[in-house]
Write a protein that holds these residues in place. Sequence first.
Motif, short mmCIF file in Angstrom:
data_model
loop_
_atom_site.label_atom_id
_atom_site.label_comp_id
_atom_site.label_asym_id
_atom_site.label_seq_id
_atom_site.Cartn_x
_atom_site.Cartn_y
_atom_site.Cartn_z
N PRO A 113 -28.08 1.93 95.80
CA PRO A 113 -29.16 0.99 96.15
C PRO A 113 -30.26 1.62 96.98
O PRO A 113 -31.42 1.20 96.90
CB PRO A 113 -28.43 -0.11 96.94
CG PRO A 113 -27.15 0.49 97.38
CD PRO A 113 -26.78 1.49 96.34
N ILE A 114 -29.92 2.64 97.76
CA ILE A 114 -30.96 3.32 98.55
C ILE A 114 -31.87 4.13 97.63
O ILE A 114 -33.10 4.08 97.74
CB ILE A 114 -30.31 4.19 99.63
CG1 ILE A 114 -29.53 3.30 100.60
CG2 ILE A 114 -31.36 5.01 100.38
CD1 ILE A 114 -28.76 4.05 101.64
N SER A 144 -32.31 3.52 94.50
CA SER A 144 -33.03 2.54 93.69
C SER A 144 -34.26 2.02 94.42
O SER A 144 -35.32 1.80 93.81
CB SER A 144 -32.12 1.37 93.32
OG SER A 144 -31.09 1.79 92.47
N TYR A 145 -34.14 1.82 95.75
CA TYR A 145 -35.29 1.37 96.53
C TYR A 145 -36.43 2.38 96.42
O TYR A 145 -37.59 2.01 96.14
CB TYR A 145 -34.91 1.18 97.99
CG TYR A 145 -36.10 1.08 98.91
CD1 TYR A 145 -36.83 -0.10 99.01
CD2 TYR A 145 -36.54 2.20 99.63
CE1 TYR A 145 -37.95 -0.18 99.82
CE2 TYR A 145 -37.66 2.12 100.44
CZ TYR A 145 -38.36 0.94 100.53
OH TYR A 145 -39.48 0.86 101.32
N ASP A 180 -38.01 2.46 92.89
CA ASP A 180 -38.89 1.31 92.64
C ASP A 180 -40.23 1.49 93.34
O ASP A 180 -41.29 1.18 92.77
CB ASP A 180 -38.23 0.02 93.13
CG ASP A 180 -37.05 -0.39 92.26
OD1 ASP A 180 -36.92 0.13 91.14
OD2 ASP A 180 -36.24 -1.23 92.72
N GLU A 181 -40.19 1.99 94.58
CA GLU A 181 -41.43 2.18 95.33
C GLU A 181 -42.31 3.26 94.70
O GLU A 181 -43.54 3.12 94.61
CB GLU A 181 -41.12 2.53 96.78
CG GLU A 181 -40.58 1.37 97.60
CD GLU A 181 -41.56 0.21 97.67
OE1 GLU A 181 -42.72 0.44 98.04
OE2 GLU A 181 -41.16 -0.91 97.32
N MET A 184 -35.14 0.23 106.34
CA MET A 184 -34.22 -0.30 105.35
C MET A 184 -33.24 -1.22 106.08
O MET A 184 -32.45 -0.76 106.89
CB MET A 184 -33.49 0.81 104.61
CG MET A 184 -32.57 0.29 103.50
SD MET A 184 -32.21 1.55 102.27
CE MET A 184 -33.83 1.81 101.55
N TYR A 210 -26.23 1.91 105.11
CA TYR A 210 -25.71 1.09 104.02
C TYR A 210 -24.66 0.12 104.52
O TYR A 210 -24.69 -1.07 104.18
CB TYR A 210 -25.13 1.99 102.93
CG TYR A 210 -24.51 1.21 101.80
CD1 TYR A 210 -25.31 0.53 100.88
CD2 TYR A 210 -23.12 1.13 101.66
CE1 TYR A 210 -24.74 -0.20 99.85
CE2 TYR A 210 -22.55 0.40 100.64
CZ TYR A 210 -23.37 -0.26 99.73
OH TYR A 210 -22.81 -1.00 98.72
#
Length: 216
Positions: A31-32, A34-35, A38-39, A54, A91
């Motif tokens: 998920p990190i 993925s962040y 996306d950015e 985060m 996380y």
Amino acid sequence: MADMKSNFRGVFQHPDIVVSMPSGAEFGAKPIISYFEDEVRRGTVFKAGETVQMGWMILMLKSTDAGELDVWEPCFGKVPIVWERGASRTYRQLIVQKSVSELLAVEPSFPSLTQSAVVSPRFMASKDFQMSREASQGTDSGWLFSADSSESDGGRLVSLFEIASQRPEVIPFLALPESSSVVLNNGEVKIRCGDTEVESDSSELLRRLPASDLIS
């Protein structure tokens, strides 16, 4: 430790970002990563020396010899902040804070560890505590911490990072929204937000928190 990295170079001409996690916990890096992916797709360009929030945590990006950007997180217990490679603590705390918010069916309202809170004279040394949140504004997180209800007046401004370094048991509750309150008394936890109340005798998560390694 195991590294997971993005694959930007062939598409976005952006340095790859590397997230390190303990072996067996690599899933937390997804998920990190993925962040950041996306950015970057939205046009954000990350650079070495930059910090990124985060959850309530702050991540630092550091350049590697290979031209990649390494993710580092704060090491608790050391003020001012000392950075260490990886994001496993970030996380874990993100997941726990979201889980606590879900107990009360509210959306998390993440402060930043750089924001301040009001701390009563006896809070840092007390075994039990209570914490309540007012509206957040600017550098003020809205949180107030005290040893008990008798400490209604007085206090000083302290950063949330310093508070969490000395009293890590408050970390799971920091993303609760304004009008929330938490009481820890003799190992029992009670959370209230609006008309909703949850106690540790009815929640396995809350029973585990005061003496757990979920946040360390």
